[in-house]
Design a protein around this motif. Structure first.
Motif, PDB file in Angstrom:
ATOM      1  N   ASP A 100       0.858  -1.177   0.000  1.00 14.20           N
ATOM      2  CA  ASP A 100       0.000   0.000   0.000  1.00 14.20           C
ATOM      3  C   ASP A 100       0.900   1.235   0.000  1.00 14.20           C
ATOM      4  N   SER A 101       0.334   2.354  -0.369  1.00 22.17           N
ATOM      5  CA  SER A 101       1.015   3.632  -0.189  1.00 22.17           C
ATOM      6  C   SER A 101       0.154   4.407   0.799  1.00 22.17           C
ATOM      7  N   SER A 102       0.713   4.684   1.949  1.00 21.80           N
ATOM      8  CA  SER A 102      -0.107   5.235   3.042  1.00 21.80           C
ATOM      9  C   SER A 102      -0.375   6.716   2.832  1.00 21.80           C
ATOM     10  N   VAL A 131       6.148  -8.214   1.464  1.00 23.32           N
ATOM     11  CA  VAL A 131       5.390  -7.079   2.003  1.00 23.32           C
ATOM     12  C   VAL A 131       6.236  -5.823   1.814  1.00 23.32           C
ATOM     13  N   ARG A 132       5.715  -4.843   1.122  1.00 23.74           N
ATOM     14  CA  ARG A 132       6.474  -3.596   0.978  1.00 23.74           C
ATOM     15  C   ARG A 132       5.569  -2.445   0.538  1.00 23.74           C
ATOM     16  N   SER A 133       6.168  -1.274   0.641  1.00 26.22           N
ATOM     17  CA  SER A 133       5.460  -0.069   0.198  1.00 26.22           C
ATOM     18  C   SER A 133       5.240  -0.138  -1.303  1.00 26.22           C
ATOM     19  N   LEU A 134       4.076   0.268  -1.738  1.00 22.79           N
ATOM     20  CA  LEU A 134       3.803   0.300  -3.186  1.00 22.79           C
ATOM     21  C   LEU A 134       4.574   1.423  -3.873  1.00 22.79           C
ATOM     22  N   GLU A 135       5.273   2.232  -3.059  1.00 23.89           N
ATOM     23  CA  GLU A 135       6.094   3.301  -3.644  1.00 23.89           C
ATOM     24  C   GLU A 135       7.531   2.840  -3.866  1.00 23.89           C
ATOM     25  N   GLU A 136       7.860   1.656  -3.365  1.00 25.38           N
ATOM     26  CA  GLU A 136       9.244   1.162  -3.381  1.00 25.38           C
ATOM     27  C   GLU A 136       9.850   1.172  -4.794  1.00 25.38           C
ATOM     28  N   HIS A 137       9.088   0.791  -5.792  1.00 25.44           N
ATOM     29  CA  HIS A 137       9.582   0.765  -7.175  1.00 25.44           C
ATOM     30  C   HIS A 137       9.168   2.011  -7.950  1.00 25.44           C
ATOM     31  N   GLY A 138       8.773   3.022  -7.210  1.00 20.73           N
ATOM     32  CA  GLY A 138       8.457   4.315  -7.824  1.00 20.73           C
ATOM     33  C   GLY A 138       7.109   4.369  -8.512  1.00 20.73           C
ATOM     34  N   LYS A 150      -7.067  13.850 -15.058  1.00 24.54           N
ATOM     35  CA  LYS A 150      -6.556  13.541 -16.402  1.00 24.54           C
ATOM     36  C   LYS A 150      -5.307  12.669 -16.359  1.00 24.54           C
ATOM     37  N   GLU A 151      -4.490  12.816 -15.300  1.00 26.68           N
ATOM     38  CA  GLU A 151      -3.275  11.994 -15.173  1.00 26.68           C
ATOM     39  C   GLU A 151      -2.972  11.776 -13.704  1.00 26.68           C
ATOM     40  N   ALA A 152      -2.157  10.752 -13.429  1.00 25.51           N
ATOM     41  CA  ALA A 152      -1.822  10.467 -12.030  1.00 25.51           C
ATOM     42  C   ALA A 152      -0.530   9.675 -11.952  1.00 25.51           C
ATOM     43  N   ASN A 153       0.167   9.827 -10.816  1.00 28.58           N
ATOM     44  CA  ASN A 153       1.366   9.026 -10.549  1.00 28.58           C
ATOM     45  C   ASN A 153       0.945   7.783  -9.773  1.00 28.58           C
ATOM     46  N   ILE A 154       0.813   6.692 -10.492  1.00 31.91           N
ATOM     47  CA  ILE A 154       0.331   5.452  -9.868  1.00 31.91           C
ATOM     48  C   ILE A 154       1.518   4.522  -9.636  1.00 31.91           C
ATOM     49  N   SER A 155       1.457   3.781  -8.540  1.00 35.38           N
ATOM     50  CA  SER A 155       2.522   2.819  -8.204  1.00 35.38           C
ATOM     51  C   SER A 155       2.833   1.917  -9.405  1.00 35.38           C
ATOM     52  N   THR A 156       4.108   1.859  -9.757  1.00 33.99           N
ATOM     53  CA  THR A 156       4.529   1.024 -10.895  1.00 33.99           C
ATOM     54  C   THR A 156       4.187  -0.442 -10.632  1.00 33.99           C
ATOM     55  N   GLU A 157       4.408  -0.877  -9.391  1.00 31.36           N
ATOM     56  CA  GLU A 157       4.108  -2.286  -9.073  1.00 31.36           C
ATOM     57  C   GLU A 157       2.620  -2.586  -9.211  1.00 31.36           C
ATOM     58  N   TYR A 186      -7.237   4.855  -3.675  1.00 30.96           N
ATOM     59  CA  TYR A 186      -6.449   6.098  -3.584  1.00 30.96           C
ATOM     60  C   TYR A 186      -5.041   5.769  -3.086  1.00 30.96           C
ATOM     61  N   GLY A 187      -4.912   4.675  -2.380  1.00 37.39           N
ATOM     62  CA  GLY A 187      -3.613   4.207  -1.873  1.00 37.39           C
ATOM     63  C   GLY A 187      -2.711   3.634  -2.952  1.00 37.39           C
ATOM     64  N   THR A 188      -3.132   3.654  -4.197  1.00 38.85           N
ATOM     65  CA  THR A 188      -2.227   3.249  -5.280  1.00 38.85           C
ATOM     66  C   THR A 188      -1.536   4.483  -5.866  1.00 38.85           C
ATOM     67  N   ILE A 189      -1.993   5.668  -5.446  1.00 40.56           N
ATOM     68  CA  ILE A 189      -1.374   6.924  -5.893  1.00 40.56           C
ATOM     69  C   ILE A 189      -0.150   7.184  -5.012  1.00 40.56           C
TER      70      ILE A 189
END
Ligand code: SF4
Ligand code: SF4
Length: 417
Positions: A100-102, A131-138, A150-157, A186-189
């Protein structure tokens, strides 16, 4: 057209459709594992949802997972629910990622929240569970092309995952009114993009539309939704400011909209007042009406309980959606600040400053001129330091009267010309 022909054409168009299943299972004698398994079995078993993927992403609701066990229990998905689903996936010979991204802005970020969450211990039991942060791989910047977003920074994983099990928690929400399956995504952003979207949304309906845009984009990856409604949350959620409600339920469905609709009915209110549910149903992303849903397991009526809703709930009852863009409340600091700076960092408009008074106590100061009432500060504060207060009512009344007078003048001029 003749009446019999109208009825005939109506019947041709309204072909009978299969209903969407939502399961409701009671947790008996603390047997969470048994309840989760039963909820999925009632839908036909896990295999049918994730058969085509070797790796499955489990997406719980982490939020901030503070140290206080009571607070943690009411705001993040229960680790027992996550662990049961992880083991069910393993039994099908697949690998698991829990991530997750908290909430943005908290000390130590998602990594620190995961350490406190109880999820790391699940990963220690099998090398096939990570188990890891969904932000770990950017993040990867993607075009959403939604109605508002229109656009979003979504977890690559997340984007690389073909099968996701969404594991929300049953909670109220100060801005969105309710958070369940749709809002949990929203936690995938990643990171600061959450605060950007809060600023972009900035209103009751606007933020909800952003959430629905994210769901529309991610929907094909979400194979199943399993809701933790063991300890739910009412009042000024979704964080420490809300109060726990013992429900002892697990809900599941492949349709996030149907699941949210049933969950909100169990919380004692009409799902039509929740803009995420209503917008998603109107956009054809799922079903909301009970006539389109088959409830399996327990009955809604047997578990219905009137949850205390945040004051924003009244906006959902206003029939003209465009007037629902006004929010009449702002956060108000009450007491207990430890100076963690979470709210100062998380505020999308940067209008909070943590100061110290003469006694050396931390005091958050808010510049209300820039506050957009997103309530991120309330959501992210681990000490429940904030409540809400009404905005300057005089200003609101004067602006409404002003609008009526201007409309009256314009109408008179049109009639005279
Ligand atoms: S002060 Fe709180 S409610 Fe206002 S904009 Fe900042 S985070 Fe949002
Ligand atoms: S009010 Fe104080 S304790 Fe709460 S988030 Fe802000 S800085 Fe941290």
């Amino acid at each position: 057209m003749r009446k019999d022909l109208i009825e005939f054409s109506y019947n041709v168009i309204r072909l009978p459709m299969s209903k969407v299943k939502v399961s409701i299972v009671k947790v008996e004698k603390d047997d969470v594992r048994g309840a989760v398994k039963r909820a999925v079995e009632l839908l036909g078993g896990l295999e049918q949802f994730i058969d085509h993927s070797d790796d499955v992403l489990l997406k719980p609701n982490l939020l901030s997972a503070p140290n206080n066990e009571e607070v943690k229990a009411k705001i993040r998905t229960d680790p027992r629910v996550v662990e049961t689903l992880a083991n069910m996936v393993l039994e099908l010979g697949k690998k698991v990622l829990i991530g997750d991204s908290s909430g943005a802005g908290q000390t130590g970020g998602t990594r620190a929240a995961i350490k406190r969450s109880g999820y790391l211990e699940i990963g220690e039991k099998s090398e096939k569970i990570q188990v890891r942060s969904l932000e770990e791989h950017g993040p990867t910047k993607v075009e959403i092309n939604g109605k508002k977003l229109k656009e979003a920074n979504i977890s690559t994983e997340f984007l690389e995952s073909k099968a996701v099990i969404n594991i929300p928690k049953m909670k109220t929400h100060g801005l969105a009114l309710y958070t369940g399956a749709i809002k949990n995504l929203y936690g995938t952003i990643c990171g600061a993009d959450k605060t950007r979207i809060h600023s972009l949304g900035a209103t009751f309906n606007g933020f909800a539309q952003c959430l629905v845009d994210i769901y529309a984009f991610e929907k094909t990856r979400i194979k199943l939704n399993v809701m933790d409604a063991i300890i739910a949350l009412e009042g000024m959620g979704p964080g420490a400011g809300g109060s726990p409600v013992e429900m002892n339920l697990i809900l599941a469905s492949a349709d996030a909209v149907a699941l949210d609709s049933v969950a909100f009915r169990i919380m004692g209110s009409d799902p039509k007042i929740v803009p995420t549910i209503r917008f998603a149903a109107e956009q054809g992303l799922g079903v909301m009406e009970l006539e389109d849903i088959e409830i399996v397991g327990e009955r809604i009526e047997d578990h219905k309980r009137k949850f205390k809703l945040p004051k924003v709930a009244f906006l959902g009852r206003i029939p003209f959606a465009r007037f629902s863009n006004i929010i009449f409340e702002v956060p108000k600091y009450v007491e207990g600040c430890t100076g963690c700076l979470n709210c100062e960092r998380a505020c999308p408009e940067k209008v909070i400053t943590i100061t110290k008074n003469k006694k050396g106590q931390f005091i958050p100061k808010i510049d209300y001129n820039g506050c957009i009432s997103c309530f991120t500060c309330i959501e992210i504060c681990p000490e429940a330091c904030y409540k809400t207060k009404n905005k300057n009512t005089l200003k609101i009344v004067l602006s409404i009267l002003g609008t009526i007078v201007v409309a009256g003048i314009i109408t008179t001029l049109i009639l005279l010309l």
